[in-house]
Design a protein around this motif. Structure first.
Motif, PDB file in Angstrom:
ATOM      1  N   TRP A 112      11.232  15.247  -2.464  1.00 34.06           N
ATOM      2  CA  TRP A 112      10.774  15.925  -3.659  1.00 34.06           C
ATOM      3  C   TRP A 112      10.961  17.424  -3.542  1.00 34.06           C
ATOM      4  O   TRP A 112      10.925  17.985  -2.453  1.00 34.06           O
ATOM      5  CB  TRP A 112       9.286  15.666  -3.884  1.00 34.06           C
ATOM      6  CG  TRP A 112       8.911  14.251  -4.150  1.00 34.06           C
ATOM      7  CD1 TRP A 112       8.979  13.612  -5.354  1.00 34.06           C
ATOM      8  CD2 TRP A 112       8.402  13.295  -3.230  1.00 34.06           C
ATOM      9  NE1 TRP A 112       8.537  12.325  -5.226  1.00 34.06           N
ATOM     10  CE2 TRP A 112       8.170  12.098  -3.930  1.00 34.06           C
ATOM     11  CE3 TRP A 112       8.114  13.335  -1.861  1.00 34.06           C
ATOM     12  CZ2 TRP A 112       7.665  10.956  -3.339  1.00 34.06           C
ATOM     13  CZ3 TRP A 112       7.616  12.203  -1.273  1.00 34.06           C
ATOM     14  CH2 TRP A 112       7.398  11.024  -2.002  1.00 34.06           C
ATOM     15  N   SER A 132       6.473  21.360  -6.816  1.00 35.82           N
ATOM     16  CA  SER A 132       6.104  22.223  -7.933  1.00 35.82           C
ATOM     17  C   SER A 132       5.223  23.346  -7.382  1.00 35.82           C
ATOM     18  O   SER A 132       4.698  23.256  -6.269  1.00 35.82           O
ATOM     19  CB  SER A 132       5.345  21.431  -8.992  1.00 35.82           C
ATOM     20  OG  SER A 132       4.084  21.029  -8.475  1.00 35.82           O
ATOM     21  N   VAL A 185       1.729  21.977  -6.528  1.00 37.84           N
ATOM     22  CA  VAL A 185       1.675  21.158  -5.307  1.00 37.84           C
ATOM     23  C   VAL A 185       1.881  22.047  -4.083  1.00 37.84           C
ATOM     24  O   VAL A 185       1.164  21.926  -3.089  1.00 37.84           O
ATOM     25  CB  VAL A 185       2.708  20.012  -5.354  1.00 37.84           C
ATOM     26  CG1 VAL A 185       2.821  19.321  -4.005  1.00 37.84           C
ATOM     27  CG2 VAL A 185       2.344  19.004  -6.442  1.00 37.84           C
ATOM     28  N   VAL A 233       6.349   7.840  -5.901  1.00 34.04           N
ATOM     29  CA  VAL A 233       6.353   8.332  -7.287  1.00 34.04           C
ATOM     30  C   VAL A 233       7.598   9.194  -7.476  1.00 34.04           C
ATOM     31  O   VAL A 233       8.083   9.810  -6.533  1.00 34.04           O
ATOM     32  CB  VAL A 233       5.079   9.144  -7.609  1.00 34.04           C
ATOM     33  CG1 VAL A 233       3.860   8.245  -7.609  1.00 34.04           C
ATOM     34  CG2 VAL A 233       4.890  10.304  -6.659  1.00 34.04           C
ATOM     35  N   ASP A 250       7.862  11.972  -9.130  1.00 37.87           N
ATOM     36  CA  ASP A 250       7.449  13.360  -8.972  1.00 37.87           C
ATOM     37  C   ASP A 250       6.047  13.385  -8.394  1.00 37.87           C
ATOM     38  O   ASP A 250       5.193  12.590  -8.788  1.00 37.87           O
ATOM     39  CB  ASP A 250       7.439  14.082 -10.332  1.00 37.87           C
ATOM     40  CG  ASP A 250       8.826  14.169 -10.945  1.00 37.87           C
ATOM     41  OD1 ASP A 250       9.723  14.727 -10.295  1.00 37.87           O
ATOM     42  OD2 ASP A 250       8.997  13.649 -12.068  1.00 37.87           O
ATOM     43  N   GLN A 276       2.329  14.241  -7.876  1.00 39.70           N
ATOM     44  CA  GLN A 276       1.305  14.475  -8.887  1.00 39.70           C
ATOM     45  C   GLN A 276       0.021  14.909  -8.197  1.00 39.70           C
ATOM     46  O   GLN A 276      -0.255  14.497  -7.074  1.00 39.70           O
ATOM     47  CB  GLN A 276       1.045  13.187  -9.674  1.00 39.70           C
ATOM     48  CG  GLN A 276       2.266  12.574 -10.278  1.00 39.70           C
ATOM     49  CD  GLN A 276       2.122  11.071 -10.504  1.00 39.70           C
ATOM     50  OE1 GLN A 276       1.036  10.524 -10.403  1.00 39.70           O
ATOM     51  NE2 GLN A 276       3.219  10.412 -10.805  1.00 39.70           N
ATOM     52  N   ILE A 277      -0.760  15.723  -8.889  1.00 35.19           N
ATOM     53  CA  ILE A 277      -2.079  16.100  -8.387  1.00 35.19           C
ATOM     54  C   ILE A 277      -3.110  15.289  -9.156  1.00 35.19           C
ATOM     55  O   ILE A 277      -3.040  15.174 -10.374  1.00 35.19           O
ATOM     56  CB  ILE A 277      -2.327  17.609  -8.557  1.00 35.19           C
ATOM     57  CG1 ILE A 277      -1.310  18.402  -7.734  1.00 35.19           C
ATOM     58  CG2 ILE A 277      -3.755  17.971  -8.136  1.00 35.19           C
ATOM     59  CD1 ILE A 277      -1.381  19.901  -7.932  1.00 35.19           C
ATOM     60  N   VAL A 278      -4.039  14.701  -8.418  1.00 33.07           N
ATOM     61  CA  VAL A 278      -5.089  13.896  -9.024  1.00 33.07           C
ATOM     62  C   VAL A 278      -6.426  14.301  -8.393  1.00 33.07           C
ATOM     63  O   VAL A 278      -6.465  14.708  -7.230  1.00 33.07           O
ATOM     64  CB  VAL A 278      -4.802  12.392  -8.831  1.00 33.07           C
ATOM     65  CG1 VAL A 278      -4.824  12.003  -7.370  1.00 33.07           C
ATOM     66  CG2 VAL A 278      -5.739  11.535  -9.622  1.00 33.07           C
ATOM     67  N   VAL A 333      -2.726  14.985  -3.548  1.00 32.27           N
ATOM     68  CA  VAL A 333      -1.355  14.866  -4.021  1.00 32.27           C
ATOM     69  C   VAL A 333      -0.949  13.401  -3.923  1.00 32.27           C
ATOM     70  O   VAL A 333      -0.975  12.812  -2.831  1.00 32.27           O
ATOM     71  CB  VAL A 333      -0.386  15.735  -3.191  1.00 32.27           C
ATOM     72  CG1 VAL A 333       1.047  15.553  -3.679  1.00 32.27           C
ATOM     73  CG2 VAL A 333      -0.803  17.203  -3.248  1.00 32.27           C
TER      74      VAL A 333
END
Length: 189
Positions: A11, A14, A17, A47, A49, A51-53, A61
């Motif tokens: 990846w 971003s 991230v 995934v 991309d 992702q932040i959760v 992440v």
């Protein structure tokens, strides 16, 4: 028979991230350089991309999902790889279980799992010596997992038991792994 190379997912980070993982240089390096193995047949689905959760009021992440669609996340505070669990299909995650102490160790455990492929043919499950051979395979894999990351045996320990129960015959893995569709010689190691 040739085993297909396992694809890797890497990846670009971003800004969000990268900022979240600013104190985790090794984790950032593994994500962007080495990537994550796409071991679809083991239940890890990366995934597309990162992702932040937010889980339990903490940002994580998301790097993938496991077979029950539970998120596999990185803890930005210490780099651990965790499995988020909660009530089925609720999307509300109430617990985090340790996969590995680091992303590098997660990769090493996954590679130890795959290194033993192909395991056996479906027909071998009925043979008299299958239980002993599968039990030895399970014990060897668990020993490798503990050697790689002693803290990791909780979540990873399910896979060797699934192998022993006959959940990973070569025929089921063929579409992911084997270039020669005949399966000649599989499991005769």
């Amino acid at each position: 028979m040739k085993v297909r190379p396992i694809p890797l997912t890497t990846w670009e980070l971003s800004k969000a991230v990268a900022q979240l993982l600013q104190d985790q240089s090794d984790t950032r390096y593994v994500l962007t350089t080495h990537g994550m193995p796409s071991y679809t047949f083991t239940g890890f689905h990366p995934v597309p991309d990162l992702q932040i959760v937010t889980i339990l009021d903490q940002a994580y992440v998301v790097i993938g999902h496991e077979s029950l669609d539970l998120p596999i996340v990185l803890d930005p505070r210490d780099g651990r790889v965790l499995l988020a669990v909660g009530p089925a299909h609720s999307g509300a995650f109430t617990q985090l279980s340790l996969y590995n102490s680091s992303l590098r160790q997660y990769r090493a455990c996954a590679e130890a799992f795959v290194a033993r492929l192909p395991y056996y043919r479906a027909a071998q499950i009925q043979e008299d010596n299958f239980d002993a051979a599968a039990g030895q395979l399970r014990d060897d894999l668990l020993a490798d997992i503990v050697r790689i990351d002693a803290a990791a045996q909780c979540v990873w320990s399910d896979l060797p038991w699934q192998i022993e129960m006959g959940d990973y015959p070569n025929e089921a893995l063929n579409k992911y792994l084997i270039e020669d569709e005949t399966l000649d010689g599989c499991g005769d190691q």
